[in-house]
Design an enzyme around this catalytic site. Structure first.
Site, PDB file in Angstrom:
ATOM      1  N   LYS A  76       0.780  -1.324   0.082  1.00  0.00           N
ATOM      2  CA  LYS A  76       0.023  -0.152   0.027  1.00  0.00           C
ATOM      3  C   LYS A  76       0.739   1.092  -0.047  1.00  0.00           C
ATOM      4  O   LYS A  76       0.623   2.231  -0.881  1.00  0.00           O
ATOM      5  CB  LYS A  76      -0.976   0.141   1.337  1.00  0.00           C
TER       6      LYS A  76
ATOM      7  N   ARG B  53      -9.498  -0.701   8.563  1.00  0.00           N
ATOM      8  CA  ARG B  53      -8.981  -1.878   8.794  1.00  0.00           C
ATOM      9  C   ARG B  53     -10.066  -2.887   9.528  1.00  0.00           C
ATOM     10  O   ARG B  53      -9.781  -3.924   9.483  1.00  0.00           O
ATOM     11  CB  ARG B  53      -7.877  -1.955   9.558  1.00  0.00           C
TER      12      ARG B  53
ATOM     13  N   ARG C  76      11.795  -5.417   5.157  1.00  0.00           N
ATOM     14  CA  ARG C  76      11.344  -4.141   4.734  1.00  0.00           C
ATOM     15  C   ARG C  76      12.313  -3.144   5.480  1.00  0.00           C
ATOM     16  O   ARG C  76      12.450  -3.560   6.772  1.00  0.00           O
ATOM     17  CB  ARG C  76       9.742  -3.926   5.153  1.00  0.00           C
TER      18      ARG C  76
ATOM     19  N   ARG D  98      11.244  -1.157  11.268  1.00  0.00           N
ATOM     20  CA  ARG D  98      10.194  -0.917  11.995  1.00  0.00           C
ATOM     21  C   ARG D  98      10.256  -1.905  13.186  1.00  0.00           C
ATOM     22  O   ARG D  98      10.222  -3.140  12.847  1.00  0.00           O
ATOM     23  CB  ARG D  98       8.867  -1.042  11.367  1.00  0.00           C
TER      24      ARG D  98
ATOM     25  N   ARG E 199       0.514  -9.449  14.102  1.00  0.00           N
ATOM     26  CA  ARG E 199      -0.173  -8.402  13.126  1.00  0.00           C
ATOM     27  C   ARG E 199      -1.035  -9.183  11.921  1.00  0.00           C
ATOM     28  O   ARG E 199      -2.096  -8.654  11.499  1.00  0.00           O
ATOM     29  CB  ARG E 199       1.030  -7.609  12.251  1.00  0.00           C
TER      30      ARG E 199
HETATM   31  P1  ADP Z   1       1.363  -1.957   7.590  1.00  0.00           P
HETATM   32  O1  ADP Z   1       2.176  -0.971   6.674  1.00  0.00           O
HETATM   33  O2  ADP Z   1       2.207  -3.245   7.892  1.00  0.00           O
HETATM   34  O3  ADP Z   1       0.102  -2.255   6.825  1.00  0.00           O
HETATM   35  P2  ADP Z   1       0.848   0.271   9.277  1.00  0.00           P
HETATM   36  O4  ADP Z   1       1.844   1.099   9.002  1.00  0.00           O
HETATM   37  O5  ADP Z   1      -0.213   0.807   8.414  1.00  0.00           O
HETATM   38  O6  ADP Z   1       1.154  -1.149   9.043  1.00  0.00           O
HETATM   39  O7  ADP Z   1       0.266   0.185  10.874  1.00  0.00           O
HETATM   40  C1  ADP Z   1       1.243   0.029  11.738  1.00  0.00           C
HETATM   41  C2  ADP Z   1       0.484  -0.402  13.004  1.00  0.00           C
HETATM   42  O8  ADP Z   1      -0.425   0.953  13.182  1.00  0.00           O
HETATM   43  C3  ADP Z   1      -0.783  -1.420  12.909  1.00  0.00           C
HETATM   44  O9  ADP Z   1      -0.292  -2.691  13.334  1.00  0.00           O
HETATM   45  C4  ADP Z   1      -1.591  -0.879  14.008  1.00  0.00           C
HETATM   46  O10 ADP Z   1      -1.212  -1.134  15.174  1.00  0.00           O
HETATM   47  C5  ADP Z   1      -1.551   0.625  14.018  1.00  0.00           C
HETATM   48  N1  ADP Z   1      -2.829   0.952  12.850  1.00  0.00           N
HETATM   49  C6  ADP Z   1      -2.654   1.612  11.518  1.00  0.00           C
HETATM   50  N2  ADP Z   1      -3.740   1.738  10.943  1.00  0.00           N
HETATM   51  C7  ADP Z   1      -4.693   1.412  11.757  1.00  0.00           C
HETATM   52  C8  ADP Z   1      -6.201   1.371  11.913  1.00  0.00           C
HETATM   53  N3  ADP Z   1      -6.739   1.882  10.745  1.00  0.00           N
HETATM   54  N4  ADP Z   1      -6.973   0.586  12.809  1.00  0.00           N
HETATM   55  C9  ADP Z   1      -6.073   0.344  13.829  1.00  0.00           C
HETATM   56  N5  ADP Z   1      -4.933   0.396  13.959  1.00  0.00           N
HETATM   57  C10 ADP Z   1      -4.140   0.986  13.183  1.00  0.00           C
HETATM   58  P1  ADP Z   2       2.233  -1.894   3.192  1.00  0.00           P
HETATM   59  O1  ADP Z   2       2.453  -0.466   3.080  1.00  0.00           O
HETATM   60  O2  ADP Z   2       1.030  -2.422   2.329  1.00  0.00           O
HETATM   61  O3  ADP Z   2       2.620  -2.629   4.529  1.00  0.00           O
HETATM   62  P2  ADP Z   2       4.759  -1.533   1.772  1.00  0.00           P
HETATM   63  O4  ADP Z   2       4.527  -0.653   0.585  1.00  0.00           O
HETATM   64  O5  ADP Z   2       5.596  -1.054   3.260  1.00  0.00           O
HETATM   65  O6  ADP Z   2       3.604  -2.296   2.348  1.00  0.00           O
HETATM   66  O7  ADP Z   2       5.535  -2.851   1.417  1.00  0.00           O
HETATM   67  C1  ADP Z   2       6.135  -4.027   2.004  1.00  0.00           C
HETATM   68  C2  ADP Z   2       7.419  -4.272   1.785  1.00  0.00           C
HETATM   69  O8  ADP Z   2       7.554  -4.905   0.392  1.00  0.00           O
HETATM   70  C3  ADP Z   2       8.415  -3.350   1.424  1.00  0.00           C
HETATM   71  O9  ADP Z   2       9.622  -3.801   1.809  1.00  0.00           O
HETATM   72  C4  ADP Z   2       8.574  -2.859   0.087  1.00  0.00           C
HETATM   73  O10 ADP Z   2       9.663  -2.278  -0.329  1.00  0.00           O
HETATM   74  C5  ADP Z   2       8.045  -4.252  -0.722  1.00  0.00           C
HETATM   75  N1  ADP Z   2       7.171  -4.363  -1.833  1.00  0.00           N
HETATM   76  C6  ADP Z   2       6.279  -3.348  -2.007  1.00  0.00           C
HETATM   77  N2  ADP Z   2       5.646  -3.527  -3.116  1.00  0.00           N
HETATM   78  C7  ADP Z   2       6.253  -4.659  -3.726  1.00  0.00           C
HETATM   79  C8  ADP Z   2       6.060  -5.248  -4.968  1.00  0.00           C
HETATM   80  N3  ADP Z   2       5.023  -5.324  -5.970  1.00  0.00           N
HETATM   81  N4  ADP Z   2       7.028  -6.596  -5.083  1.00  0.00           N
HETATM   82  C9  ADP Z   2       7.816  -6.685  -4.195  1.00  0.00           C
HETATM   83  N5  ADP Z   2       8.057  -5.979  -2.899  1.00  0.00           N
HETATM   84  C10 ADP Z   2       7.207  -5.062  -2.844  1.00  0.00           C
END
Ligand code: ADP
Ligand code: ADP
Ligand code: ZN
Length: 217
Positions: free
Chosen positions: A14, A89, A128, A162, A173
């Site tokens: 995302k 979420r 990541r 992270r 998670r």
């Molecule tokens: P990821 O990139 O792995 O999807 P995020 O950076 O979006 O994770 O979120 C990190 C953490 O922040 C989540 O594991 C959760 O604890 C909290 N968080 C983020 N968005 C939400 C949401 N919409 N509702 C509840 N908790 C959230």
């Molecule tokens: P989210 O925000 O959904 O948690 P991220 O954009 O942070 O996901 O991506 C998670 C990890 O995967 C990062 O290390 C990113 O560089 C890598 N990544 C993102 N998109 C791709 C893809 N299409 N193929 C392979 N690796 C990816």
């Protein structure tokens, strides 16, 4: 006008897709995860409350998160459009968002789910890493910086992993988010607004698939 929700489990891509969407469309990127991390770093009341949940890989309570989003959506940079990355979420959050978009008169235009298998997600999250200066996201295996040790976006040289990407937290998670994933998708599917893209393609291909959907309307 693009008022977009990006759905997808942790690691689906995302944030990576959002960077590319912002580069092209210049709309506001609203990542609740980024907002919580900033709030934690600044030790604000929301940050202090969120920390206990985030450290364990649990979700921050729906009301707290929705309030943060409602405040953010009132800022002027969202007038040209926005991406919600990581919100909603849960279906409760989706319902709260309905109220928010009505109150602020900012109807959603697109909901796009990025699909990736769980075994791929685990590998991605453990590899990541982030730029300390601008928050850009990279991956040791699939998406490294073009020049080793230098951020593509800002030229920064400092990176970090992270806390919640460490293996003990990742497992919880994914479990927590998977439980919510299907009902959430069903919520938008029923409204006829859900589109899906294959998130196991290369980042530029994922973006192209999203862009195709966005440029349709
Ligand atoms: P990821 O990139 O792995 O999807 P995020 O950076 O979006 O994770 O979120 C990190 C953490 O922040 C989540 O594991 C959760 O604890 C909290 N968080 C983020 N968005 C939400 C949401 N919409 N509702 C509840 N908790 C959230
Ligand atoms: P989210 O925000 O959904 O948690 P991220 O954009 O942070 O996901 O991506 C998670 C990890 O995967 C990062 O290390 C990113 O560089 C890598 N990544 C993102 N998109 C791709 C893809 N299409 N193929 C392979 N690796 C990816
Ligand atoms: Zn950077």
């Amino acid at each position: 006008m693009i008022n977009l929700i990006l759905l997808g489990l942790p690691g689906a891509g995302k944030g990576t897709a959002s960077e590319r969407i912002v580069d092209k469309y210049h709309i506001a990127h609203i990542s609740t995860g980024d907002m919580f991390r900033e709030a934690m770093a600044n030790e604000t009341p929301v940050g202090l409350e969120a920390k206990s949940y985030i450290d364990k890989g649990n979700l921050v309570p729906d009301e707290v998160t929705a309030k943060l989003v409602e405040e953010r959506l009132q800022q002027p940079d969202t007038e040209k459009g926005f991406i919600l990355d990581g919100f909603p979420r849960t279906t409760v959050q989706a319902e709260l968002l309905e109220g928010i978009t009505k109150r602020l008169n900012k109807p959603l235009t697109n909901v796009i789910a990025i699909d990736v298998d769980e075994d791929v997600l685990i590998k991605r999250l453990s590899a990541r890493y982030m730029c300390k200066n601008c928050g850009a996201t990279y991956n040791k295996i699939s998406n490294p910086t073009k020049v080793e040790g230098t951020c593509d976006r800002c030229g920064g040289h400092e990176f970090y992993q992270r806390e919640d990407d460490k293996p003990e937290v990742v497992k919880n998670r994914l479990e927590v988010n998977e439980k919510m994933n299907t009902p959430l998708r069903d919520f938008y599917e029923k409204k006829g607004i859900l589109a899906t893209v294959d998130g196991e393609q290369k980042p530029e291909e994922v973006f192209a698939a999203i862009d195709k959907i966005l440029s349709k309307d």
